[in-house]
Design an enzyme around this catalytic site. Structure first.
Site, PDB file in Angstrom:
ATOM      1  N   ASN A  81      65.317   1.933 -38.832  1.00  0.00           N
ATOM      2  CA  ASN A  81      66.502   0.997 -37.829  1.00  0.00           C
ATOM      3  C   ASN A  81      67.285   2.070 -37.109  1.00  0.00           C
ATOM      4  O   ASN A  81      67.713   3.140 -37.565  1.00  0.00           O
ATOM      5  CB  ASN A  81      66.998  -0.050 -38.774  1.00  0.00           C
ATOM      6  CG  ASN A  81      68.546   0.475 -39.245  1.00  0.00           C
ATOM      7  OD1 ASN A  81      69.702   0.397 -38.494  1.00  0.00           O
ATOM      8  ND2 ASN A  81      68.527   1.106 -40.486  1.00  0.00           N
ATOM      9  N   CYS A 142      78.467   8.785 -39.241  1.00  0.00           N
ATOM     10  CA  CYS A 142      78.955   8.265 -37.752  1.00  0.00           C
ATOM     11  C   CYS A 142      79.485   9.765 -37.089  1.00  0.00           C
ATOM     12  O   CYS A 142      79.913  10.374 -37.813  1.00  0.00           O
ATOM     13  CB  CYS A 142      79.974   7.506 -37.835  1.00  0.00           C
ATOM     14  SG  CYS A 142      79.461   5.970 -38.733  1.00  0.00           S
ATOM     15  N   GLY A 229      64.279   1.475 -47.584  1.00  0.00           N
ATOM     16  CA  GLY A 229      63.024   0.877 -48.221  1.00  0.00           C
ATOM     17  C   GLY A 229      62.285   1.617 -49.324  1.00  0.00           C
ATOM     18  O   GLY A 229      62.701   2.948 -49.488  1.00  0.00           O
TER      19      GLY A 229
END
Ligand SMILES: Cc1cc2nc3c(=O)[nH]c(=O)nc-3n(C[C@H](O)[C@H](O)[C@H](O)COP(=O)(O)O)c2cc1C
Length: 312
Positions: A81, A142, A229
């Site tokens: 993602n 970030c 995942g």
């Protein structure tokens, strides 16, 4: 949190509660940030009162729309993602989401981020003002716009600076979420601990990419994304194992958990609690199935308290 009756443990009713000093959970299962909305979206599938807790989607001072699409891709036993930290922003969260979240008794952990040290400080201060916020989780994966876009999480010196500043401003239990995209995660873990983190969560997503063989170009508009995942479980698990032996603060194990057995592996490696992320997308009720599965495992194995499993 509303007061709860104490848990009376017995061989048939194992005590799953977790204590981290001034912060506690009724069981070790917490939904991970970015995969559980603001908790409210999952109420048709999960009784939030039975969950250890949940981390909100990462919050910022201003609302964010995130990255252009495509920003999600499947990849083998995982997904990539590059959502770009889309969120409603601090003001709307406090006005519209928090009052509705307040009716549930699980732990509410507010995940937040910033682009500068000052933004982290302002977020830590503002979120600490809300009674129903039980803990803060700082996402430091970030870019620091004042240091050439270098990620805070990638350099122990930057970790110490941003966590130290947020620590002074935070009046709540402060969890620092570490990136696995470093050579040695125990170095950034030690830096976060030295700067005053109360706990650490390991790990965030692992950087990866997918090529589109039709267009012969990267599939994601952002080129790279974060892999999550089942594919990442063995990698994040060994990071938890080594970090648990390098620091004294409690750890949340995060990465690839989809069953009670996965969660138990993390606890036995040294995590005090776990977070479940991507699995919520293929089964929105998975968190409570994991709680139930842990209870059954403890019963079947004569374990009266989950704390018996901690190796350290
Ligand atoms: C779609 C998506 C959005 C995410 N957003 C955030 C976020 O806002 N803040 C954060 O700290 N982690 C975020 N994460 C990382 C997860 O919380 C978790 O650390 C990671 O996915 C690994 O766990 P998993 O393999 O169980 O998904 C996100 C993950 C996914 C898949």
């Amino acid at each position: 949190m509303p007061p709860e009756l104490p848990v009376i443990s017995s061989p048939n009713n194992p005590d799953l509660s977790v204590s981290m000093g001034k912060f506690s959970l009724k069981n070790p299962v917490v939904a991970a940030s970015g995969t559980f909305g603001y908790g409210l979206e999952f109420t048709p599938f999960v009784d939030l009162n039975q969950l250890g807790g949940f981390c909100t989607k990462g919050l910022s001072l201003e609302p964010r729309l995130g990255n252009p699409v495509p920003r999600v891709a499947e990849s083998g036993e995982g997904m990539l993602n590059a959502i770009g930290l889309e969120n409603v922003g601090l003001e709307k969260f406090a006005a519209e989401k928090l009052p509705r979240i307040a009716q549930y008794s699980c732990a509410v952990i507010c995940n937040f981020f910033g682009n500068t040290v000052e933004e982290y400080v302002r977020m830590a201060e503002a979120l600490s003002a809300h009674e129903r916020v039980d803990a803060l989780e700082m996402n430091i994966s970030c870019p620091n716009v004042k240091e050439g876009g270098h990620q805070f999480s990638s350099d122990p010196r930057l970790v110490e600076e941003v966590v130290g500043a947020a620590r002074k401003a935070a009046a709540k239990f402060l969890i620092v979420k570490l990136s696995p995209n470093v050579t040695d995660i125990t170095e950034t873990a030690r830096a976060a601990e030295a700067a005053g983190a109360d706990a650490l969560s390991l790990t965030n997503t692992h950087v990866g990419m997918v090529m589109d063989i039709e267009t012969r170009a990267p599939y994601l508009a952002n080129i790279t994304g974060g892999l999550s995942g089942p594919a990442i479980k063995p990698i994040s698990l060994q990071m938890v194992y080594h970090t648990a032996r390098a620091v004294k603060v409690p750890l949340f194990g995060v990465g690839g958990i989809r069953t009670a057995e996965d969660a138990l592996e993390y606890l036995m490696a040294g995590a005090r609690a776990v977070q479940v992320g991507t699995a919520n997308f293929f089964d929105p009720g998975v968190t409570l199935k994991i709680v139930q599965g842990m209870k059954t495992w403890c019963r079947d194995n004569g374990v009266r308290s989950i704390s018996e499993l901690y190796p350290l």
